[in-house]
Design a protein around this motif. Sequence first.
Motif, PDB file in Angstrom:
ATOM      1  N   TYR A 182      -1.747  10.848   1.182  1.00 25.68           N
ATOM      2  CA  TYR A 182      -2.754  10.173   0.380  1.00 25.68           C
ATOM      3  C   TYR A 182      -3.945  11.115   0.217  1.00 25.68           C
ATOM      4  O   TYR A 182      -4.135  12.046   1.008  1.00 25.68           O
ATOM      5  N   SER A 183      -4.740  10.876  -0.819  1.00 26.59           N
ATOM      6  CA  SER A 183      -5.972  11.641  -0.994  1.00 26.59           C
ATOM      7  C   SER A 183      -7.146  10.850  -0.443  1.00 26.59           C
ATOM      8  O   SER A 183      -7.053   9.635  -0.237  1.00 26.59           O
ATOM      9  N   GLU A 184      -8.236  11.514  -0.218  1.00 27.47           N
ATOM     10  CA  GLU A 184      -9.433  10.831   0.288  1.00 27.47           C
ATOM     11  C   GLU A 184      -9.896   9.773  -0.701  1.00 27.47           C
ATOM     12  O   GLU A 184     -10.317   8.668  -0.299  1.00 27.47           O
ATOM     13  N   ALA A 185      -9.805  10.081  -1.996  1.00 29.65           N
ATOM     14  CA  ALA A 185     -10.222   9.120  -3.020  1.00 29.65           C
ATOM     15  C   ALA A 185      -9.319   7.890  -3.007  1.00 29.65           C
ATOM     16  O   ALA A 185      -9.798   6.752  -3.168  1.00 29.65           O
ATOM     17  N   GLN A 186      -8.022   8.098  -2.835  1.00 31.11           N
ATOM     18  CA  GLN A 186      -7.091   6.970  -2.774  1.00 31.11           C
ATOM     19  C   GLN A 186      -7.377   6.089  -1.558  1.00 31.11           C
ATOM     20  O   GLN A 186      -7.378   4.861  -1.652  1.00 31.11           O
ATOM     21  N   TYR A 187      -7.607   6.727  -0.426  1.00 32.24           N
ATOM     22  CA  TYR A 187      -7.894   5.983   0.808  1.00 32.24           C
ATOM     23  C   TYR A 187      -9.140   5.127   0.630  1.00 32.24           C
ATOM     24  O   TYR A 187      -9.161   3.943   0.998  1.00 32.24           O
ATOM     25  N   LYS A 188     -10.184   5.716   0.060  1.00 30.93           N
ATOM     26  CA  LYS A 188     -11.441   4.999  -0.115  1.00 30.93           C
ATOM     27  C   LYS A 188     -11.274   3.832  -1.084  1.00 30.93           C
ATOM     28  O   LYS A 188     -11.784   2.731  -0.844  1.00 30.93           O
ATOM     29  N   ALA A 189     -10.541   4.049  -2.177  1.00 26.39           N
ATOM     30  CA  ALA A 189     -10.332   2.989  -3.163  1.00 26.39           C
ATOM     31  C   ALA A 189      -9.541   1.829  -2.561  1.00 26.39           C
ATOM     32  O   ALA A 189      -9.883   0.652  -2.755  1.00 26.39           O
ATOM     33  N   LEU A 190      -8.494   2.148  -1.822  1.00 22.97           N
ATOM     34  CA  LEU A 190      -7.666   1.108  -1.207  1.00 22.97           C
ATOM     35  C   LEU A 190      -8.445   0.370  -0.116  1.00 22.97           C
ATOM     36  O   LEU A 190      -8.271  -0.841   0.076  1.00 22.97           O
ATOM     37  N   ASP A 191      -9.308   1.082   0.575  1.00 22.69           N
ATOM     38  CA  ASP A 191     -10.129   0.446   1.606  1.00 22.69           C
ATOM     39  C   ASP A 191     -11.094  -0.557   0.975  1.00 22.69           C
ATOM     40  O   ASP A 191     -11.301  -1.654   1.494  1.00 22.69           O
ATOM     41  N   HIS A 192     -11.691  -0.194  -0.156  1.00 19.51           N
ATOM     42  CA  HIS A 192     -12.575  -1.120  -0.859  1.00 19.51           C
ATOM     43  C   HIS A 192     -11.790  -2.344  -1.343  1.00 19.51           C
ATOM     44  O   HIS A 192     -12.275  -3.487  -1.235  1.00 19.51           O
ATOM     45  N   TYR A 193     -10.607  -2.119  -1.870  1.00 21.83           N
ATOM     46  CA  TYR A 193      -9.732  -3.227  -2.275  1.00 21.83           C
ATOM     47  C   TYR A 193      -9.507  -4.174  -1.095  1.00 21.83           C
ATOM     48  O   TYR A 193      -9.616  -5.403  -1.241  1.00 21.83           O
ATOM     49  N   ALA A 194      -9.218  -3.616   0.062  1.00 18.57           N
ATOM     50  CA  ALA A 194      -8.938  -4.430   1.251  1.00 18.57           C
ATOM     51  C   ALA A 194     -10.154  -5.252   1.662  1.00 18.57           C
ATOM     52  O   ALA A 194     -10.013  -6.406   2.094  1.00 18.57           O
ATOM     53  N   GLU A 195     -11.334  -4.678   1.547  1.00 16.89           N
ATOM     54  CA  GLU A 195     -12.549  -5.426   1.895  1.00 16.89           C
ATOM     55  C   GLU A 195     -12.701  -6.662   1.011  1.00 16.89           C
ATOM     56  O   GLU A 195     -13.026  -7.753   1.499  1.00 16.89           O
ATOM     57  N   TYR A 196     -12.447  -6.498  -0.279  1.00 10.76           N
ATOM     58  CA  TYR A 196     -12.614  -7.622  -1.210  1.00 10.76           C
ATOM     59  C   TYR A 196     -11.558  -8.706  -0.988  1.00 10.76           C
ATOM     60  O   TYR A 196     -11.882  -9.901  -0.996  1.00 10.76           O
ATOM     61  N   ILE A 197     -10.306  -8.306  -0.783  1.00  9.87           N
ATOM     62  CA  ILE A 197      -9.288  -9.343  -0.609  1.00  9.87           C
ATOM     63  C   ILE A 197      -9.417 -10.006   0.760  1.00  9.87           C
ATOM     64  O   ILE A 197      -9.039 -11.170   0.925  1.00  9.87           O
ATOM     65  N   GLY A 198      -9.959  -9.278   1.743  1.00  8.42           N
ATOM     66  CA  GLY A 198     -10.202  -9.887   3.047  1.00  8.42           C
ATOM     67  C   GLY A 198     -11.209 -11.015   2.957  1.00  8.42           C
ATOM     68  O   GLY A 198     -11.022 -12.089   3.547  1.00  8.42           O
ATOM     69  N   GLN A 202      -5.180   0.362   5.641  1.00  9.15           N
ATOM     70  CA  GLN A 202      -5.415   1.699   6.190  1.00  9.15           C
ATOM     71  C   GLN A 202      -4.158   2.252   6.864  1.00  9.15           C
ATOM     72  O   GLN A 202      -3.827   3.432   6.708  1.00  9.15           O
ATOM     73  N   LEU A 203      -3.440   1.406   7.603  1.00 12.72           N
ATOM     74  CA  LEU A 203      -2.210   1.859   8.249  1.00 12.72           C
ATOM     75  C   LEU A 203      -1.155   2.224   7.220  1.00 12.72           C
ATOM     76  O   LEU A 203      -0.375   3.165   7.415  1.00 12.72           O
ATOM     77  N   GLY A 204      -1.110   1.478   6.100  1.00 12.18           N
ATOM     78  CA  GLY A 204      -0.195   1.835   5.031  1.00 12.18           C
ATOM     79  C   GLY A 204      -0.486   3.224   4.492  1.00 12.18           C
ATOM     80  O   GLY A 204       0.427   4.023   4.264  1.00 12.18           O
ATOM     81  N   CYS A 205      -1.757   3.533   4.302  1.00 11.73           N
ATOM     82  CA  CYS A 205      -2.152   4.876   3.836  1.00 11.73           C
ATOM     83  C   CYS A 205      -1.754   5.952   4.846  1.00 11.73           C
ATOM     84  O   CYS A 205      -1.175   6.988   4.487  1.00 11.73           O
ATOM     85  N   LEU A 206      -2.067   5.689   6.098  1.00  8.31           N
ATOM     86  CA  LEU A 206      -1.854   6.691   7.145  1.00  8.31           C
ATOM     87  C   LEU A 206      -0.381   6.952   7.432  1.00  8.31           C
ATOM     88  O   LEU A 206      -0.041   7.903   8.136  1.00  8.31           O
ATOM     89  N   SER A 207       0.497   6.131   6.872  1.00  7.06           N
ATOM     90  CA  SER A 207       1.942   6.300   7.092  1.00  7.06           C
ATOM     91  C   SER A 207       2.542   7.412   6.255  1.00  7.06           C
ATOM     92  O   SER A 207       3.716   7.760   6.434  1.00  7.06           O
ATOM     93  N   GLY A 208       1.777   7.961   5.330  1.00 10.21           N
ATOM     94  CA  GLY A 208       2.315   9.014   4.469  1.00 10.21           C
ATOM     95  C   GLY A 208       1.206   9.875   3.894  1.00 10.21           C
ATOM     96  O   GLY A 208       0.144  10.042   4.500  1.00 10.21           O
ATOM     97  N   THR A 262       0.843  -1.195   0.000  1.00  8.74           N
ATOM     98  CA  THR A 262       0.000   0.000   0.000  1.00  8.74           C
ATOM     99  C   THR A 262       0.883   1.252   0.000  1.00  8.74           C
ATOM    100  O   THR A 262       0.637   2.199  -0.760  1.00  8.74           O
ATOM    101  N   GLY A 263       1.899   1.237   0.856  1.00  8.09           N
ATOM    102  CA  GLY A 263       2.835   2.358   0.881  1.00  8.09           C
ATOM    103  C   GLY A 263       3.546   2.527  -0.443  1.00  8.09           C
ATOM    104  O   GLY A 263       3.767   3.657  -0.919  1.00  8.09           O
ATOM    105  N   GLN A 264       3.921   1.423  -1.074  1.00 13.12           N
ATOM    106  CA  GLN A 264       4.595   1.469  -2.371  1.00 13.12           C
ATOM    107  C   GLN A 264       3.687   2.113  -3.419  1.00 13.12           C
ATOM    108  O   GLN A 264       4.148   2.901  -4.251  1.00 13.12           O
TER     109      GLN A 264
END
Length: 308
Positions: free
Chosen positions: A212-228, A204-210, A68-70
Amino acid sequence: MPALKTLTQTTENPALQPLMQTYQARTETVLGHWLPTGNTHPAELHAAMRYSVLGGGKRVRAVLVYLTGQALGIPLEQLDGPASTVELIHAYSLIHDDLPAMDDDDLRRGKPTCHKAFNEAIAVLAGDALHSLAFHILAHDPAMQCAAASRLMMVDVLARAIGSRGMAGGQAIDLASEGKTLSLPELENMHIHKTGALIRASVQLGCLSGEYSEAQYKALDHYAEYIGLAFQIRDDILDVEADTATLGKAQGADIARDKSTYPSLLGMAEAKKMAQQCHTDALQAIAGFDEKADPLRWLSAYIIERGH
């Protein structure tokens, strides 16, 4: 604006394995730094902590923090603390889940569970201490170059993920559901909490480490829900198809406890189809990211194809 990535259903990219190995090794080093040495008083407790954390596991949650950080261009040093944190929490949850009062498992990661290698009291305390250490790292890691407000948000994310509305709640639902046939929505709700919450928190922790935009956070969060969700479906499939030596834990444990699983509710073919759909949805969620997010795409494929 990054170019949209074309969605594909290709198998896991061969470049993922060396990348995962790099991040797994990095996580092991960071964890070794934070964990007390095995001969530090109280020695047995610290030995149990190291036994349960080091030298095993896929480190998927830590890898998620790094990837996520990458994708967001965040330096690795700022991700080390959060990556080690989610692995400590994961290890603590496994120690407690394996106890006789919970799932009563004798084998974890190909070796005796913590309460078998030590004893039940030490296992409980080792889990408690790992839980505490995780929050200590978020509060004090000097390499995390972020504002106090960001650290506070990380603490909040992790606390919610592992509490009664996250992992602990999911485990409680799981215990109460043994011997019962759950509906598909009930099964999904249980695993959104028990398995999905910490996977989501890792991203989410990866995002919060640096930055990010709100849109990026939301998109990555949705990704995480699906892979979970995909991760748990694959776990249920492997509980049927893999053997104990490959899994590193008892094969068929869910069947033995009369637990509802995706294969038992849907059938094996439909369970695999559902996992594939989760992968497709995960790719769609991060379609707006450029090639720096490709490893996240490869990881999604790995999750539904892994053999253990």
